[in-house]
Design an enzyme around this catalytic site. Structure first.
Site, PDB file in Angstrom:
ATOM      1  CE  LYS A  60      -3.780  -0.963  -0.600  1.00 55.62           C
ATOM      2  NZ  LYS A  60      -3.723  -1.723  -1.748  1.00 55.62           N
ATOM      3  CG  HIS A 131       4.468  -6.033  -1.289  1.00 57.45           C
ATOM      4  ND1 HIS A 131       3.712  -4.700  -2.019  1.00 57.45           N
ATOM      5  CD2 HIS A 131       2.923  -6.284  -1.228  1.00 57.45           C
ATOM      6  CE1 HIS A 131       3.033  -4.604  -2.683  1.00 57.45           C
ATOM      7  NE2 HIS A 131       2.451  -5.175  -2.300  1.00 57.45           N
ATOM      8  CB  SER A 161      -3.135   3.287   1.802  1.00 55.60           C
ATOM      9  OG  SER A 161      -3.864   2.831   0.932  1.00 55.60           O
TER      10      SER A 161
HETATM   11  P1  A3P Z   1      -4.902   4.890  -0.771  1.00 59.02           P
HETATM   12  O1  A3P Z   1      -5.742   3.349  -0.037  1.00 59.02           O
HETATM   13  O2  A3P Z   1      -4.679   6.305   0.327  1.00 59.02           O
HETATM   14  O3  A3P Z   1      -5.664   5.189  -2.077  1.00 59.02           O
HETATM   15  P2  A3P Z   1      -0.400  -0.186  -3.245  1.00 59.02           P
HETATM   16  O4  A3P Z   1      -0.309  -0.093  -4.761  1.00 59.02           O
HETATM   17  O5  A3P Z   1       0.974  -0.798  -3.228  1.00 59.02           O
HETATM   18  O6  A3P Z   1      -1.319  -1.785  -2.508  1.00 59.02           O
HETATM   19  O7  A3P Z   1      -1.209   0.649  -3.026  1.00 59.02           O
HETATM   20  C1  A3P Z   1      -2.517   1.708  -3.109  1.00 59.02           C
HETATM   21  C2  A3P Z   1      -2.607   2.811  -2.931  1.00 59.02           C
HETATM   22  O8  A3P Z   1      -2.438   3.799  -3.682  1.00 59.02           O
HETATM   23  C3  A3P Z   1      -4.009   2.925  -2.134  1.00 59.02           C
HETATM   24  O9  A3P Z   1      -3.614   4.501  -1.674  1.00 59.02           O
HETATM   25  C4  A3P Z   1      -3.744   3.630  -3.834  1.00 59.02           C
HETATM   26  O10 A3P Z   1      -5.057   5.185  -4.179  1.00 59.02           O
HETATM   27  C5  A3P Z   1      -2.732   4.276  -4.424  1.00 59.02           C
HETATM   28  N1  A3P Z   1      -2.362   4.704  -5.882  1.00 59.02           N
HETATM   29  C6  A3P Z   1      -2.823   3.727  -6.881  1.00 59.02           C
HETATM   30  N2  A3P Z   1      -2.559   4.919  -7.903  1.00 59.02           N
HETATM   31  C7  A3P Z   1      -2.325   6.009  -7.297  1.00 59.02           C
HETATM   32  C8  A3P Z   1      -2.043   7.091  -8.332  1.00 59.02           C
HETATM   33  N3  A3P Z   1      -1.881   7.208  -9.364  1.00 59.02           N
HETATM   34  N4  A3P Z   1      -1.568   8.536  -7.823  1.00 59.02           N
HETATM   35  C9  A3P Z   1      -1.767   8.517  -6.597  1.00 59.02           C
HETATM   36  N5  A3P Z   1      -2.196   7.494  -5.440  1.00 59.02           N
HETATM   37  C10 A3P Z   1      -1.961   5.735  -5.999  1.00 59.02           C
END
Ligand code: A3P
Length: 318
Positions: A60, A131, A161
């Site tokens: 996340k 991860h 998140s």
């Molecule tokens: P939030 O839950 O705070 O919205 P991962 O890809 O490591 O699982 O992380 C997911 C997090 O990255 C989520 O955070 C998601 O919304 C955010 N995320 C994904 N794409 C993004 C983007 N283009 N810009 C900013 N945040 C992004």
């Protein structure tokens, strides 16, 4: 090896569907799912190739975002090419394995290819996701001197998140209340282990290996600057027009609507976007909507102790 079973998820789901109780097992003290644990020997012996690129993050922290940026750079900004497959299938998630539970009225278990299967079948050059904390990365990545992009996100936003991701993802243990999850997070009793050790471990490793260490907050603040860092790291050169195209197509708003990047196509029986979408908010400072003053003080006090031995500094707001 140590395994423990949590029945809460099963009880939670009893009205909706039957699912095997959640079991987590530890590898070198790091909690992984039982299924990941079952293939651990093969993950550890994974044969990296010299031109593999590894994208490593604590869960996340902005993995999918970084994956999309990297893919757009590698495909020279060609959107069609980037939409050739879902994120999960474009970039093998090396330690991941999950079987979806049977749907009601069906005994068929949905099998997704594992990260290992996808990686082994993929021609070079490959971009691989993990991860894992640095000490659990398959040694061949270091032996082959592979490039690694690590992305870190401030603990509180990362936690919030991760909490919501646990709520919507039936492949993860039931997080309990936010208060309970904060305690588990602080104790490192969550999948892939302690956030604190993860970000510190990779921070140290960057002095020994070819690691580009990035921050989610920097990417939000100035995507152009951070994308340029990635381009340089990947030995790519692009004109401003292409760069703007990448910034636009990897923005939260566009990725949220992109079925190849928003996880609405894979893991349909596991991820319930109506509980909390995978592309949830994508902002810095959302933790303020969740931490009470008392929780925040306790968290900060514990944070200072755990992070006293590192030069790493995070921003939790702008
Ligand atoms: P939030 O839950 O705070 O919205 P991962 O890809 O490591 O699982 O992380 C997911 C997090 O990255 C989520 O955070 C998601 O919304 C955010 N995320 C994904 N794409 C993004 C983007 N283009 N810009 C900013 N945040 C992004």
């Amino acid at each position: 090896m140590q395994c423990s079973m949590a029945l809460d998820r099963m009880e939670d789901l009893s009205l909706k569907q039957t699912m095997v109780p959640f079991e987590s097992c530890e590898v070198e003290g790091i909690p992984l799912t039982k299924q990941m644990h079952s293939i651990w020997d093969r993950v550890w012996k994974f044969k990296a190739r010299p031109d593999d690129l590894l994208i490593a993050t604590y869960a996340k922290a902005g993995t999918t975002w970084t994956q999309e940026i990297v893919d757009m750079i590698q495909q020279d900004g060609d959107i069609e090419k980037c939409r050739r497959a879902t994120t999960y299938r474009r970039h093998p998630f090396i330690e991941w394995i999950i079987e979806e539970p049977p749907k009601t009225n069906s005994h068929l278990i949905m099998k997704h290819p594992t990260g290992l299967e996808l990686a082994e079948a993929m021609p070079s050059p490959r971009t691989i996701k993990t991860h894992l904390p640095v000490q659990l990365v398959p040694p061949s990545f270091w032996e082959q001197n592979c490039k690694v992009i690590y992305v870190a996100r401030n603990a509180k936003d990362n936690l919030v998140s991760y909490y919501h991701f646990h709520r919507m993802n039936k492949g993860l243990p039931n997080p309990g209340t936010l208060e309970e999850f904060i305690e588990k997070f602080m104790a490192g009793k969550v999948l892939w282990g302690s956030w604190y050790d993860h970000v510190k471990g990779w921070w140290k490793a960057k002095d020994k290996h070819r690691i580009l260490y990035l921050f989610y907050e920097d990417m939000k603040e100035n995507p152009m600057r951070e994308i340029q860092k990635i381009m340089k790291f990947l030995d790519k050169d692009m004109n401003q027009e292409l760069l703007n195209k990448i910034i636009y197509n990897t923005s939260f708003e566009i990725m949220k609507e992109n079925p190849m990047a928003n996880y609405t196509k894979d893991f349909r029986g596991i991820m319930d976007h109506s509980v909390s979408p995978f592309m949830r908010k994508g902002i810095v400072g959302d933790w303020k909507n969740y931490f009470t003053v008392a929780k925040n003080e306790k968290f900060d006090e514990d944070y200072r102790k755990k992070m006293a031995d590192t030069s790493l500094v995070f921003r939790t707001e702008f």
